[in-house]
Write an enzyme that holds these catalytic residues in place. Structure first.
Site, PDB file in Angstrom:
ATOM      1  N   SER A  52       0.890  -1.213   0.044  1.00 60.50           N
ATOM      2  CA  SER A  52       0.048  -0.097  -0.121  1.00 60.50           C
ATOM      3  C   SER A  52       0.877   1.194   0.055  1.00 60.50           C
ATOM      4  O   SER A  52       1.954   1.133   0.510  1.00 60.50           O
ATOM      5  CB  SER A  52      -0.896   0.061   1.292  1.00 60.50           C
TER       6      SER A  52
ATOM      7  N   TYR B 283      -1.803  -0.612  10.307  1.00 64.67           N
ATOM      8  CA  TYR B 283      -2.019  -1.034   9.044  1.00 64.67           C
ATOM      9  C   TYR B 283      -0.639  -1.047   7.996  1.00 64.67           C
ATOM     10  O   TYR B 283      -0.113  -2.041   7.728  1.00 64.67           O
ATOM     11  CB  TYR B 283      -3.158  -0.425   8.262  1.00 64.67           C
TER      12      TYR B 283
ATOM     13  N   LYS C 170       2.203  -3.882   6.627  1.00 67.97           N
ATOM     14  CA  LYS C 170       2.440  -4.025   5.068  1.00 67.97           C
ATOM     15  C   LYS C 170       3.791  -4.025   5.020  1.00 67.97           C
ATOM     16  O   LYS C 170       4.638  -4.698   4.288  1.00 67.97           O
ATOM     17  CB  LYS C 170       1.658  -2.816   4.482  1.00 67.97           C
TER      18      LYS C 170
HETATM   19  P1  NAD Z   1     -10.796  -7.240   0.685  1.00 64.87           P
HETATM   20  O1  NAD Z   1     -11.123  -7.272   2.013  1.00 64.87           O
HETATM   21  O2  NAD Z   1     -11.937  -7.059  -0.375  1.00 64.87           O
HETATM   22  O3  NAD Z   1     -10.157  -8.435   0.188  1.00 64.87           O
HETATM   23  C1  NAD Z   1      -9.149  -9.189   0.997  1.00 64.87           C
HETATM   24  C2  NAD Z   1     -10.133 -10.587   0.935  1.00 64.87           C
HETATM   25  O4  NAD Z   1      -9.086 -11.470   1.924  1.00 64.87           O
HETATM   26  C3  NAD Z   1     -11.216 -10.901   1.512  1.00 64.87           C
HETATM   27  O5  NAD Z   1     -11.919 -11.800   0.521  1.00 64.87           O
HETATM   28  C4  NAD Z   1     -11.327 -11.668   2.784  1.00 64.87           C
HETATM   29  O6  NAD Z   1     -12.312 -12.259   3.007  1.00 64.87           O
HETATM   30  C5  NAD Z   1      -9.982 -12.273   2.783  1.00 64.87           C
HETATM   31  N1  NAD Z   1      -9.333 -12.588   3.978  1.00 64.87           N
HETATM   32  C6  NAD Z   1      -9.227 -11.682   5.078  1.00 64.87           C
HETATM   33  N2  NAD Z   1      -8.548 -12.256   5.896  1.00 64.87           N
HETATM   34  C7  NAD Z   1      -8.116 -13.622   5.562  1.00 64.87           C
HETATM   35  C8  NAD Z   1      -7.554 -14.661   6.106  1.00 64.87           C
HETATM   36  N3  NAD Z   1      -7.054 -14.535   7.295  1.00 64.87           N
HETATM   37  N4  NAD Z   1      -7.394 -15.797   5.357  1.00 64.87           N
HETATM   38  C9  NAD Z   1      -7.944 -15.913   4.217  1.00 64.87           C
HETATM   39  N5  NAD Z   1      -8.765 -15.019   3.524  1.00 64.87           N
HETATM   40  C10 NAD Z   1      -8.487 -13.860   4.175  1.00 64.87           C
HETATM   41  O7  NAD Z   1      -9.801  -6.146   0.357  1.00 64.87           O
HETATM   42  P2  NAD Z   1      -9.186  -5.672  -1.087  1.00 64.87           P
HETATM   43  O8  NAD Z   1      -9.525  -4.139  -1.118  1.00 64.87           O
HETATM   44  O9  NAD Z   1      -9.365  -6.497  -2.033  1.00 64.87           O
HETATM   45  O10 NAD Z   1      -7.574  -5.523  -0.787  1.00 64.87           O
HETATM   46  C11 NAD Z   1      -6.731  -6.661  -1.040  1.00 64.87           C
HETATM   47  C12 NAD Z   1      -5.472  -6.476  -0.434  1.00 64.87           C
HETATM   48  O11 NAD Z   1      -4.901  -5.204  -1.074  1.00 64.87           O
HETATM   49  C13 NAD Z   1      -5.255  -6.391   0.999  1.00 64.87           C
HETATM   50  O12 NAD Z   1      -4.102  -6.885   1.528  1.00 64.87           O
HETATM   51  C14 NAD Z   1      -5.185  -4.942   1.159  1.00 64.87           C
HETATM   52  O13 NAD Z   1      -4.470  -4.613   2.451  1.00 64.87           O
HETATM   53  C15 NAD Z   1      -4.383  -4.547   0.139  1.00 64.87           C
HETATM   54  N6  NAD Z   1      -4.640  -3.043  -0.189  1.00 64.87           N
HETATM   55  C16 NAD Z   1      -6.070  -2.600  -0.591  1.00 64.87           C
HETATM   56  C17 NAD Z   1      -6.358  -1.243  -0.891  1.00 64.87           C
HETATM   57  C18 NAD Z   1      -7.566  -0.519  -0.929  1.00 64.87           C
HETATM   58  O14 NAD Z   1      -7.860   0.536  -0.750  1.00 64.87           O
HETATM   59  N7  NAD Z   1      -8.386  -1.679  -1.175  1.00 64.87           N
HETATM   60  C19 NAD Z   1      -5.258  -0.393  -0.980  1.00 64.87           C
HETATM   61  C20 NAD Z   1      -3.703  -0.850  -0.569  1.00 64.87           C
HETATM   62  C21 NAD Z   1      -3.534  -1.970  -0.294  1.00 64.87           C
HETATM   63  N1  UFG Z   2     -12.982  11.175   2.631  1.00 66.90           N
HETATM   64  C1  UFG Z   2     -13.834  11.754   3.137  1.00 66.90           C
HETATM   65  N2  UFG Z   2     -15.035  11.382   3.387  1.00 66.90           N
HETATM   66  C2  UFG Z   2     -15.273  10.035   3.587  1.00 66.90           C
HETATM   67  C3  UFG Z   2     -14.106   9.095   3.314  1.00 66.90           C
HETATM   68  C4  UFG Z   2     -13.023   9.657   2.926  1.00 66.90           C
HETATM   69  O1  UFG Z   2     -13.815  13.170   2.948  1.00 66.90           O
HETATM   70  O2  UFG Z   2     -16.262   9.462   3.938  1.00 66.90           O
HETATM   71  C5  UFG Z   2     -11.727  11.511   2.226  1.00 66.90           C
HETATM   72  C6  UFG Z   2     -10.306  11.387   3.124  1.00 66.90           C
HETATM   73  O3  UFG Z   2     -10.391  12.369   4.199  1.00 66.90           O
HETATM   74  C7  UFG Z   2      -9.303  11.602   1.943  1.00 66.90           C
HETATM   75  C8  UFG Z   2      -9.788  11.029   0.569  1.00 66.90           C
HETATM   76  O4  UFG Z   2     -11.334  11.186   1.006  1.00 66.90           O
HETATM   77  O5  UFG Z   2      -8.859  12.592   1.943  1.00 66.90           O
HETATM   78  C9  UFG Z   2      -9.659   9.407   0.450  1.00 66.90           C
HETATM   79  O6  UFG Z   2      -9.797   8.679   1.518  1.00 66.90           O
HETATM   80  P1  UFG Z   2     -10.125   7.020   1.391  1.00 66.90           P
HETATM   81  O7  UFG Z   2     -10.509   6.682   2.886  1.00 66.90           O
HETATM   82  O8  UFG Z   2     -10.831   6.560   0.592  1.00 66.90           O
HETATM   83  O9  UFG Z   2      -8.422   6.701   1.219  1.00 66.90           O
HETATM   84  P2  UFG Z   2      -7.146   6.804   2.044  1.00 66.90           P
HETATM   85  O10 UFG Z   2      -6.039   7.505   1.302  1.00 66.90           O
HETATM   86  O11 UFG Z   2      -7.547   7.436   3.361  1.00 66.90           O
HETATM   87  O12 UFG Z   2      -6.909   5.338   2.288  1.00 66.90           O
HETATM   88  C10 UFG Z   2      -6.907   4.357   1.210  1.00 66.90           C
HETATM   89  C11 UFG Z   2      -7.159   2.890   1.864  1.00 66.90           C
HETATM   90  C12 UFG Z   2      -6.049   2.337   2.653  1.00 66.90           C
HETATM   91  C13 UFG Z   2      -4.958   2.350   1.439  1.00 66.90           C
HETATM   92  C14 UFG Z   2      -4.656   3.865   0.799  1.00 66.90           C
HETATM   93  C15 UFG Z   2      -3.749   3.868  -0.294  1.00 66.90           C
HETATM   94  O13 UFG Z   2      -8.232   3.036   2.856  1.00 66.90           O
HETATM   95  O14 UFG Z   2      -6.030   1.121   2.958  1.00 66.90           O
HETATM   96  O15 UFG Z   2      -5.979   4.188   0.271  1.00 66.90           O
HETATM   97  O16 UFG Z   2      -3.236   4.850  -0.806  1.00 66.90           O
HETATM   98  F1  UFG Z   2      -3.570   2.052   1.850  1.00 66.90           F
END
Ligand code: NAD
Ligand code: UFG
Length: 338
Positions: free
Chosen positions: A124, A148, A152
């Protein structure tokens, strides 16, 4: 190639399955459905017209991992399984270290036992923390501000040491910026189980009438309109980065981190206006103070991914909002409606 996808029923994992299958890979999913439903894989199978071996279980469970290694014999693993809610990570640090770091360790142990030496890891942009400069390149210092983000970064360090210990191993670390959007079919998309933490799913739930208004966290940042800026990336582009990373891992031993973003950033207000264009309605908003832990702006320098993975984002902001709206309006209650 045989590709094991942990967390494959999740938001990014499900979109990645489609792109992997489209490239002819055989896929297998391990998911414990902590944040997903089996309906996702039913839909992915229909969309891809293909087979997906799937196992319900925990990525920390050595027995199920060994079973998968024996049954499916993966050539590579794409590791999405993990917990991702930043505020929850502050309340439950041990759970987050256990799943995100412990899960990665258990998986690498099982890969070692089976002789599988290739992994793509979901990291991330939060590993960077408060920026010294923007856009972030991969050499930017890493000092995550949340539990978190530290889980990572710690998993990245484990992968770095693992890959460094044997020239037959390859670990590709993908540092995602802000994934949004949905598959063009509108059959799969992001479906938060609770009140959305993230901006785009929150706006989408306001647009379908599930929530009265978006709360904008902070209007006094040092940005052009005072609201936070992020590098939003279409989830289909993100999914395709994993296909490119698998090819790269096949030809490159060692470890390498890549920023996966577009190189452009948009404010909260920009996102609201873009969503209004997509859905043809006004999105009600209310102003609130800054959210704890948020930074003013984030933006990727994706040059390394372009040069070395041969990958670049193709979808623009309107494609991100239009696909989110298509998904949310066709599935107002997400996968619950079946
Ligand atoms: P998500 O929660 O939709 O997907 C994660 C999946 O992993 C889910 O299907 C959940 O059921 C499964 N899971 C959780 N714990 C588990 C365990 N112990 N064993 C087996 N399965 C398990 O999230 P996502 O948005 O698809 O994110 C996928 C990956 O990308 C994660 O590692 C997350 O940290 C990373 N990531 C996501 C974002 C974002 O903004 N969505 C940003 C940066 C990194
Ligand atoms: N925001 C609002 N209102 C909301 C939600 C978000 O104003 O209800 C604003 C936040 O303050 C921020 C922007 O929208 O300025 C984006 O917020 P997000 O929560 O959508 O995203 P973040 O950048 O905080 O974090 C996300 C994921 C993390 C990931 C990261 C990577 O939650 O897991 O992006 O850049 F690691």
């Amino acid at each position: 190639m045989h590709v094991l996808v942990t967390g494959g029923a999740g938001y990014i994992g499900s979109h990645t399955l489609i792109e992997l299958m489209a490239e002819g890979h055989d896929v297998c999913v391990l998911d414990n459905y902590a944040n997903a439903t089996p309906e996702v894989l039913t839909r992915v199978r229909t969309l891809s017209n293909g087979q997906i071996a799937d196992y319900r279980g925990d990525v920390r469970d050595a027995a199920i991992l060994d079973q998968i290694m024996q049954d499916f014999a993966p050539d590579a693993v794409v590791h999405f399984a993990g917990l991702k809610a930043v505020s929850e990570s502050q309340q439950k640090p041990l759970t987050y270290y256990d799943v995100n770091v412990g899960g990665t360790l258990a998986l690498l142990h099982a890969m070692d036992r089976a002789g599988c030496g290739r992994i793509i890891f979901s990291s991330s942009a939060t590993v960077y923390g408060e920026p010294d400069y923007l856009p972030y390149d991969e050499a930017h210092p890493t000092r995550p501000a949340s539990v978190y983000g530290r889980t990572k970064l710690m998993a990245e360090q484990v992968l770095t040491d693992w890959a460094g210990a044997d020239p037959g191993r390859s670990a590709v670390i993908l540092r995602y910026f802000n994934p949004v959007g949905a598959h063009g079919s509108a059959r799969i998309g992001e479906d938060p189980q609770d009140i959305p933490n993230n901006l785009m799913p929150y706006i989408a739930q306001v647009a379908v009438g599930r929530r009265p208004a978006l709360t904008i966290f902070g209007d006094d940042y040092d940005t052009p309109d005072g609201t936070g800026q992020r590098d939003y990336i279409h989830v289909v582009d993100l999914a395709r980065a994993h296909v490119a990373a698998l090819d790269y891992a096949g030809r490159t031993p060692g470890v390498r981190p890549f920023n996966i973003g577009t190189g452009q950033s948009y404010s909260v207000i920009d996102m609201v206006r873009a969503f209004e264009r997509a859905c043809g309605q006004t999105i009600p908003t209310r102003q609130a103070p800054r959210r704890a832990g948020d930074i003013a702006a984030m933006q990727a320098d994706p040059a390394r991914a372009q040069a070395e993975l041969g990958w670049r984002a193709q979808h623009d902001l309107d494609a991100m909002t239009a696909s989110t709206w298509a998904w949310q309006s066709a599935n107002p209650h997400g996968y619950d409606a079946g």
